[in-house]
Design an enzyme around this catalytic site. Sequence first.
Site, short mmCIF file in Angstrom:
data_model
loop_
_atom_site.label_atom_id
_atom_site.label_comp_id
_atom_site.label_asym_id
_atom_site.label_seq_id
_atom_site.Cartn_x
_atom_site.Cartn_y
_atom_site.Cartn_z
N GLU A 41 0.79 -1.37 -0.05
CA GLU A 41 0.02 0.06 -0.10
C GLU A 41 0.97 1.20 -0.01
OE1 GLU A 41 -3.93 -0.07 2.06
OE2 GLU A 41 -2.88 -1.79 3.05
N THR A 46 -0.36 2.24 -8.42
CA THR A 46 -0.73 3.55 -8.80
C THR A 46 0.48 4.23 -9.70
OG1 THR A 46 -1.82 3.82 -6.36
CG2 THR A 46 -1.47 5.92 -7.97
N ARG A 174 -8.35 -0.01 -5.19
CA ARG A 174 -7.11 -0.75 -4.52
C ARG A 174 -7.23 -2.19 -4.90
NH1 ARG A 174 -2.55 -2.15 -2.52
NH2 ARG A 174 -2.54 -3.52 -0.68
N ASP A 196 6.56 -4.37 -11.47
CA ASP A 196 5.90 -4.02 -10.13
C ASP A 196 5.43 -5.49 -9.38
OD1 ASP A 196 4.50 -3.23 -7.82
OD2 ASP A 196 2.56 -2.98 -9.09
N GLN A 200 3.47 -6.80 -0.01
CA GLN A 200 3.04 -7.67 1.33
C GLN A 200 4.08 -8.60 1.69
OE1 GLN A 200 0.55 -6.49 2.95
NE2 GLN A 200 -0.73 -5.62 1.27
#
Length: 349
Positions: A41, A46, A174, A196, A200
């Site tokens: 996150e 993005t 998300r 990318d 996590q």
Amino acid sequence: MGNSNPEKSQIEKNKKIEEQLQKEAENYQKEVKLLILGSGESGKSTFVKQIKILFQNGFSKQEKIIFRRVIQRNLIDHTKVLIKACKKLQIKFKPENEKLAKDFVYSAHYTNDSFEQNIANDIQNLWKDPAIKNAYRQREKFHLPESAGYFFRNMEKIISSNYQPTDSDILLCRIPTTGVQTLSFVHSNYPWRVIDVGGQRSERRKWIHHFDNVTVLIFIIAISEFDQKLMEDETTNRLEEALELFKKTINNQYFSGTNCILIFNKIDMFKLKLKKRKLADWFPDYTGGNDFESACEFIQGMFMKVPITKKSHPRKIISHFACATNTQSVKQIFNVIEKQIVTDHMKRV
């Protein structure tokens, strides 16, 4: 008639194969490989979406249909998170909404590629309840994506039957990155590849498979998360986790001589938080007051002062403060990458 000189024909065929292999080798050397890392996150996905907008003509009609589903599911999930938070924080719903809230957690699902009208009505009614608003104001005490407020503010548009997501909607939705996402395009006559990987903890073991031949390492930090805990570990501060992860990453021998861009993301949220919360409450070493510039300088220093072994010393570390949901902000970073790093890379090639 057959070929009168099969040996000559084979030689010509071999020559063409060698030329093709040589061309592919040259293109591989010229390829600009951007590896985007960071904790969950932080805004990596993005950033990749912005590159797609800038260099791949944005999102197709089919992709927008998929993102519409994702955004509407996000709205359902955010509502469930807030209902559960009310229970955790012992915030009472209005009597007429108690059963609605309890049933929503277990029964509200996105089905048949459509947003059922009864679910849309339930979300509207629950959002009007003071309990949900109260929980939302205390969102630092539980895990709620920062984009949730945007989707609740735009609820009327999102739940409509003819809803078509905008680029802003897509940038804020998300989808946790699992596995690897790759974006390839040609820019300034050079092939680019953006990679990318999930941030996590459970995804990080996959990172090392993509460490070879990296032109630029982009490490993204969500600067606004100084007061939040990890989703997968509610005892660890997110900014501290990002710092430890950066220490391990930048000292990896694979990145010896690799240029690094440090992006301190979500500065818009950071500014808003500093008006309500003191950075020193989470980082006692900070003594510079609660103004935006001083707070940014302190956090930037935490990362720029990370000890780096000579064995794994990167060629160059450049830091930027950014808002990944702002296309112009990402374009400026990309221009820096191109001018300061890629030009140097092509000279070496």
